[in-house]
Design an enzyme around this catalytic site. Structure first.
Site, short mmCIF file in Angstrom:
data_model
loop_
_atom_site.label_atom_id
_atom_site.label_comp_id
_atom_site.label_asym_id
_atom_site.label_seq_id
_atom_site.Cartn_x
_atom_site.Cartn_y
_atom_site.Cartn_z
N LYS A 32 -10.52 -2.81 -23.40
CA LYS A 32 -11.58 -3.29 -22.52
C LYS A 32 -11.31 -2.77 -21.11
O LYS A 32 -10.20 -2.93 -20.59
CB LYS A 32 -11.62 -4.82 -22.50
CG LYS A 32 -12.69 -5.35 -21.57
CD LYS A 32 -12.86 -6.86 -21.73
CE LYS A 32 -11.93 -7.66 -20.86
NZ LYS A 32 -12.17 -7.53 -19.41
N ASP A 59 -16.64 -3.82 -19.65
CA ASP A 59 -16.90 -5.21 -19.26
C ASP A 59 -17.25 -5.29 -17.78
O ASP A 59 -16.41 -5.61 -16.96
CB ASP A 59 -15.63 -6.01 -19.58
CG ASP A 59 -15.71 -7.47 -19.16
OD1 ASP A 59 -16.82 -8.00 -19.03
OD2 ASP A 59 -14.63 -8.08 -18.98
N LYS A 61 -20.17 -6.93 -16.72
CA LYS A 61 -20.90 -8.20 -16.50
C LYS A 61 -22.04 -8.06 -15.51
O LYS A 61 -22.07 -8.71 -14.46
CB LYS A 61 -19.93 -9.28 -16.01
CG LYS A 61 -18.78 -9.60 -16.96
CD LYS A 61 -18.01 -10.81 -16.47
CE LYS A 61 -16.85 -11.19 -17.35
NZ LYS A 61 -15.71 -10.27 -17.26
N ASP A 64 -28.34 -8.86 -12.09
CA ASP A 64 -29.17 -8.45 -10.96
C ASP A 64 -30.62 -8.56 -11.39
O ASP A 64 -30.90 -9.07 -12.48
CB ASP A 64 -28.80 -7.00 -10.53
CG ASP A 64 -29.05 -6.75 -9.06
OD1 ASP A 64 -30.09 -7.20 -8.54
OD2 ASP A 64 -28.20 -6.10 -8.41
N THR A 119 -14.67 -18.20 -19.33
CA THR A 119 -13.67 -19.10 -19.91
C THR A 119 -12.78 -19.73 -18.83
O THR A 119 -11.97 -20.60 -19.12
CB THR A 119 -12.80 -18.36 -20.94
OG1 THR A 119 -12.42 -17.10 -20.39
CG2 THR A 119 -13.53 -18.14 -22.23
N ARG A 211 -3.30 -10.54 -20.37
CA ARG A 211 -1.92 -10.76 -19.95
C ARG A 211 -0.93 -11.09 -21.07
O ARG A 211 0.22 -10.65 -20.99
CB ARG A 211 -1.88 -11.82 -18.84
CG ARG A 211 -2.45 -11.27 -17.53
CD ARG A 211 -2.90 -12.35 -16.59
NE ARG A 211 -4.09 -13.04 -17.09
CZ ARG A 211 -4.70 -14.03 -16.44
NH1 ARG A 211 -4.23 -14.46 -15.29
NH2 ARG A 211 -5.78 -14.59 -16.95
#
Ligand code: C5P
Length: 231
Positions: A32, A59, A61, A64, A119, A211
């Protein structure tokens, strides 16, 4: 079923990303590319990782006005990516415009996903700061239904919500779920998290893991552990 583990390459430069991915000598993980790396390196990093044989979830996101998103998606669809996304909060009109922009002349297009609620957002903050009432689950299901009605392929949501989204939108509607942590790992800024094994049980199609893999002492071992638990 395409169940797979996607590594969130949240790095600040191409060098760091290549140094990280070069450690994977036996597999070509699905990766990603998020805002940090894309804003630092631009489309060149997408082309290079595609050249190297990685599938890519871009990714960014988008959120607009519909016209702007439609045009931006038309540009992104020229990159060889597997998945792109936008915020469902941008409305159904924006999602429909995004699909139009993304669809190439030959009718093909990358998978288009909608982010429901990040999340990292707790129900309390959703109420107090975003002024959205009801439960997070209500909001996620509502956004997922809107995305489905707009013609999108699935949503990005918490693994804890994947089963519920499938109940509302059907088994074919994809759930791509960040917020993954090993049972003994650090949670960090994520709020609605679970393990790869539990994500599989609940019904995620893809887990996005950052991570717990990128900051692990042995990232390849951590990746393999995710694959073993999830795929
Ligand atoms: O490091 P960690 O595993 O928390 O990384 C999760 C990745 O998924 C980050 O790149 C984050 O931007 C992304 N993401 C998320 N929640 C969403 C959508 C994307 O955490 N709802």
């Amino acid at each position: 079923m395409n169940r797979d583990v996607i590594i969130a390459c949240d790095f600040a430069s191409a060098e760091e990303t290549y140094a990280f991915l070069d450690r994977f000598t036996e597999e070509k993980p699905f990766v990603k590319i998020g805002m940090e790396l894309y804003y630092a390196e631009g489309p060149a990093i997408v082309r290079e990782l595609h050249q190297r044989g990685h599938k890519i979830f871009l990714d960014l996101k988008l959120h607009d006005i519909p016209n702007t998103v439609e045009k931006a998606m038309a540009v992104l669809s020229r990159l060889e990516v597997e998945m792109v996304n936008l915020h469902a909060a941008g409305t159904k009109a924006m999602m429909e415009a995004a699909l139009r922009g993304l669809t190439r002349a030959d009718g093909t297009r990358p998978i288009l996903l909608a982010v429901t609620q990040l999340t990292s957002t707790s129900e309390e903050r959703m109420h107090d700061e975003l002024l959205i009432g009801g439960t997070i689950s209500d909001c996620v299901c509502h956004y997922a239904r809107m995305a489905k009605e707009a013609g999108l392929d699935g949503v990005v949501c918490s693994p804890l919500e994947a089963g519920m989204v499938k109940e509302h939108c059907g088994a074919e509607f994809l759930t791509v779920t960040p917020g993954i942590r090993f049972a003994d790992g650090k949670v960090g800024d994520q709020v609605r998290v679970t393990t790869p094994a539990r994500a599989r049980e609940i019904g995620s199609d893809y887990i996005v893991v950052g991570r717990p893999i990128t900051a692990a002492e042995d990232p390849v071992a951590a990746y393999r552990k995710c694959v073993k638990e999830f795929v």
